[in-house]
Scaffold this active site. Sequence first.
Site, PDB file in Angstrom:
ATOM      1  N   GLN A  34     -12.296  -6.428  10.181  1.00 16.17           N
ATOM      2  CA  GLN A  34     -13.313  -5.395  10.981  1.00 16.17           C
ATOM      3  C   GLN A  34     -12.852  -3.967  10.800  1.00 16.17           C
ATOM      4  O   GLN A  34     -11.994  -3.824   9.925  1.00 16.17           O
ATOM      5  CB  GLN A  34     -12.838  -5.948  12.347  1.00 16.17           C
ATOM      6  CG  GLN A  34     -11.404  -6.016  12.802  1.00 16.17           C
ATOM      7  CD  GLN A  34     -10.867  -7.058  13.918  1.00 16.17           C
ATOM      8  OE1 GLN A  34     -11.634  -7.604  14.440  1.00 16.17           O
ATOM      9  NE2 GLN A  34      -9.516  -6.974  13.831  1.00 16.17           N
ATOM     10  N   ASP A  90      -2.642  -5.971  20.358  1.00 17.20           N
ATOM     11  CA  ASP A  90      -2.163  -4.502  21.089  1.00 17.20           C
ATOM     12  C   ASP A  90      -0.788  -4.734  21.844  1.00 17.20           C
ATOM     13  O   ASP A  90      -0.434  -3.807  22.444  1.00 17.20           O
ATOM     14  CB  ASP A  90      -3.116  -3.950  21.926  1.00 17.20           C
ATOM     15  CG  ASP A  90      -3.879  -4.851  23.041  1.00 17.20           C
ATOM     16  OD1 ASP A  90      -3.085  -5.550  23.620  1.00 17.20           O
ATOM     17  OD2 ASP A  90      -5.101  -4.999  22.964  1.00 17.20           O
ATOM     18  N   GLU A 109      -1.991 -12.964  16.211  1.00 15.26           N
ATOM     19  CA  GLU A 109      -2.961 -12.097  15.768  1.00 15.26           C
ATOM     20  C   GLU A 109      -3.476 -12.141  14.350  1.00 15.26           C
ATOM     21  O   GLU A 109      -2.790 -12.407  13.440  1.00 15.26           O
ATOM     22  CB  GLU A 109      -2.409 -10.631  16.109  1.00 15.26           C
ATOM     23  CG  GLU A 109      -3.233  -9.616  15.792  1.00 15.26           C
ATOM     24  CD  GLU A 109      -4.701  -9.234  16.207  1.00 15.26           C
ATOM     25  OE1 GLU A 109      -4.787  -9.293  17.403  1.00 15.26           O
ATOM     26  OE2 GLU A 109      -5.557  -9.539  15.561  1.00 15.26           O
ATOM     27  N   ASP A 140      -4.378 -16.707  11.647  1.00 14.65           N
ATOM     28  CA  ASP A 140      -5.753 -17.235  12.202  1.00 14.65           C
ATOM     29  C   ASP A 140      -5.280 -18.123  13.393  1.00 14.65           C
ATOM     30  O   ASP A 140      -4.787 -19.058  13.182  1.00 14.65           O
ATOM     31  CB  ASP A 140      -6.429 -18.083  11.066  1.00 14.65           C
ATOM     32  CG  ASP A 140      -7.698 -18.301  11.692  1.00 14.65           C
ATOM     33  OD1 ASP A 140      -7.676 -18.497  12.906  1.00 14.65           O
ATOM     34  OD2 ASP A 140      -8.714 -18.660  11.007  1.00 14.65           O
ATOM     35  N   GLY A 141      -5.612 -17.582  14.470  1.00 14.88           N
ATOM     36  CA  GLY A 141      -5.355 -18.371  15.648  1.00 14.88           C
ATOM     37  C   GLY A 141      -5.893 -19.825  15.896  1.00 14.88           C
ATOM     38  O   GLY A 141      -5.349 -20.708  16.558  1.00 14.88           O
ATOM     39  N   ASP A 158      -7.162 -13.692  24.198  1.00 10.01           N
ATOM     40  CA  ASP A 158      -7.502 -12.088  24.162  1.00 10.01           C
ATOM     41  C   ASP A 158      -8.358 -11.606  22.957  1.00 10.01           C
ATOM     42  O   ASP A 158      -7.518 -11.096  22.007  1.00 10.01           O
ATOM     43  CB  ASP A 158      -6.285 -11.303  24.531  1.00 10.01           C
ATOM     44  CG  ASP A 158      -6.418  -9.785  24.667  1.00 10.01           C
ATOM     45  OD1 ASP A 158      -7.769  -9.592  24.939  1.00 10.01           O
ATOM     46  OD2 ASP A 158      -5.545  -9.045  24.506  1.00 10.01           O
ATOM     47  N   SER A 159      -9.772 -12.057  23.029  1.00 13.90           N
ATOM     48  CA  SER A 159     -10.282 -11.632  21.725  1.00 13.90           C
ATOM     49  C   SER A 159     -11.244 -10.621  22.037  1.00 13.90           C
ATOM     50  O   SER A 159     -11.667 -10.181  22.866  1.00 13.90           O
ATOM     51  CB  SER A 159     -10.969 -12.986  21.207  1.00 13.90           C
ATOM     52  OG  SER A 159     -12.039 -13.287  22.312  1.00 13.90           O
ATOM     53  N   ASP A 161     -15.664  -9.752  20.990  1.00 14.60           N
ATOM     54  CA  ASP A 161     -16.861 -10.665  21.438  1.00 14.60           C
ATOM     55  C   ASP A 161     -16.816 -11.783  20.685  1.00 14.60           C
ATOM     56  O   ASP A 161     -16.761 -11.706  19.424  1.00 14.60           O
ATOM     57  CB  ASP A 161     -18.077  -9.694  21.472  1.00 14.60           C
ATOM     58  CG  ASP A 161     -17.828  -8.235  22.399  1.00 14.60           C
ATOM     59  OD1 ASP A 161     -16.934  -8.496  23.465  1.00 14.60           O
ATOM     60  OD2 ASP A 161     -18.610  -7.416  22.060  1.00 14.60           O
ATOM     61  N   PRO A 165     -15.157 -12.698  13.497  1.00 16.51           N
ATOM     62  CA  PRO A 165     -13.713 -13.477  13.603  1.00 16.51           C
ATOM     63  C   PRO A 165     -13.689 -14.173  14.894  1.00 16.51           C
ATOM     64  O   PRO A 165     -12.851 -15.221  15.036  1.00 16.51           O
ATOM     65  CB  PRO A 165     -12.650 -12.369  13.173  1.00 16.51           C
ATOM     66  CG  PRO A 165     -13.338 -11.178  13.321  1.00 16.51           C
ATOM     67  CD  PRO A 165     -14.814 -11.204  13.257  1.00 16.51           C
TER      68      PRO A 165
HETATM   69  N1  AG3 Z   1     -10.421  -7.714  24.166  1.00 23.55           N
HETATM   70  C1  AG3 Z   1     -11.712  -7.909  24.919  1.00 23.55           C
HETATM   71  C2  AG3 Z   1     -12.423  -6.872  24.527  1.00 23.55           C
HETATM   72  C3  AG3 Z   1     -13.905  -6.952  24.504  1.00 23.55           C
HETATM   73  C4  AG3 Z   1     -14.883  -5.788  24.782  1.00 23.55           C
HETATM   74  N2  AG3 Z   1     -16.154  -5.913  24.410  1.00 23.55           N
HETATM   75  C5  AG3 Z   1     -16.935  -4.713  24.304  1.00 23.55           C
HETATM   76  N3  AG3 Z   1     -16.646  -3.712  24.582  1.00 23.55           N
HETATM   77  N4  AG3 Z   1     -18.164  -4.812  23.865  1.00 23.55           N
HETATM   78  C6  AG3 Z   1      -9.394  -6.540  24.730  1.00 23.55           C
HETATM   79  C7  AG3 Z   1      -8.274  -6.485  23.943  1.00 23.55           C
HETATM   80  C8  AG3 Z   1      -7.242  -5.810  24.896  1.00 23.55           C
HETATM   81  N5  AG3 Z   1      -6.041  -6.342  24.579  1.00 23.55           N
END
Ligand code: AG3
Length: 276
Positions: A34, A90, A109, A140-141, A158-159, A161, A165
């Site tokens: 990404q 993060d 991650e 790869d989770g 915690d992904s 959208d 991936p």
């Molecule tokens: N993970 C979910 C973020 C999704 C946001 N989508 C968007 N902005 N279109 C966040 C990671 C934080 N640890």
Amino acid sequence: MRLIENWFSERYSDNLQLSFRVKDQLMSVKTDYQRIDVFDTYDYGKLLAIDGTVQMCEYDEFVYHEMITLVPLHFTREQPKKALIIGGGDGGVAGQLNKAGVNDITNVEIDSQVVQVCERFFPGLTSIFRKPGVKLLIKDGIKYLRETREKFDIIMVDSTDPEGPAEGLFSKKFYEDARNKLNEGGVFVTQSGSPYYQPKAIKMAFEGLSSVFKHVRPYTAFIPTYPSGFWSFTIAYDSDVDEPETTPFSGKYFNNDILRGCFLLPQFVKDLIGVT
Ligand code: AG3
């Protein structure tokens, strides 16, 4: 004097976007998975974007990280000890878990560069990865969950959208693997998108999880920097646990009222997932 102003925008549709005025772009890198950008914004502090979508901002990350962590912790049969986080490079989720007393944490991650970028710009969050009991794996989770021999009291997704991936993290097959790797009385949680802008995400999570778990419960939170601000998460579990009434935890967003109120869904969301 600077005449040209800089803005970062996340596009929600062809006709709508959210723009942040930025002091500076702090970095931009294209990884195997990404594109990762970090901006220094005026109103929300440092902002992490992946493929042009806001993942996290310094000033409102507490809402997402508290809500994805503290709500499911109230639905395990016993106090959870062992947690698995998929994504979360993060460190925000691991940090909240640790604060809540869960010390055996495996965080898987897929993209090492997410961790490296966050180490540089959000060191207060990633410092959790150096604590004893917290294990960070770059893998790869989906594959990890399928192959691991370990079992967990809580599994958290915690992904990004559900495109690219992260798509497989919203599939029935993945939810089956998650259920197989949960200890009895354990709970699964996933972020499930904005009901306004990603109706597919909450639908996929709700339908997929309902075909695997006995109890599936979406809940929502207000996150100003995510599409529409109205965000969903979904928990799933098999054992019958009592509805928690009070909580010893309160954060900056989460408290007793939120624990009870976050499960109340607007009618259009109920209609979307087909519940009455
Ligand atoms: N993970 C979910 C973020 C999704 C946001 N989508 C968007 N902005 N279109 C966040 C990671 C934080 N640890």
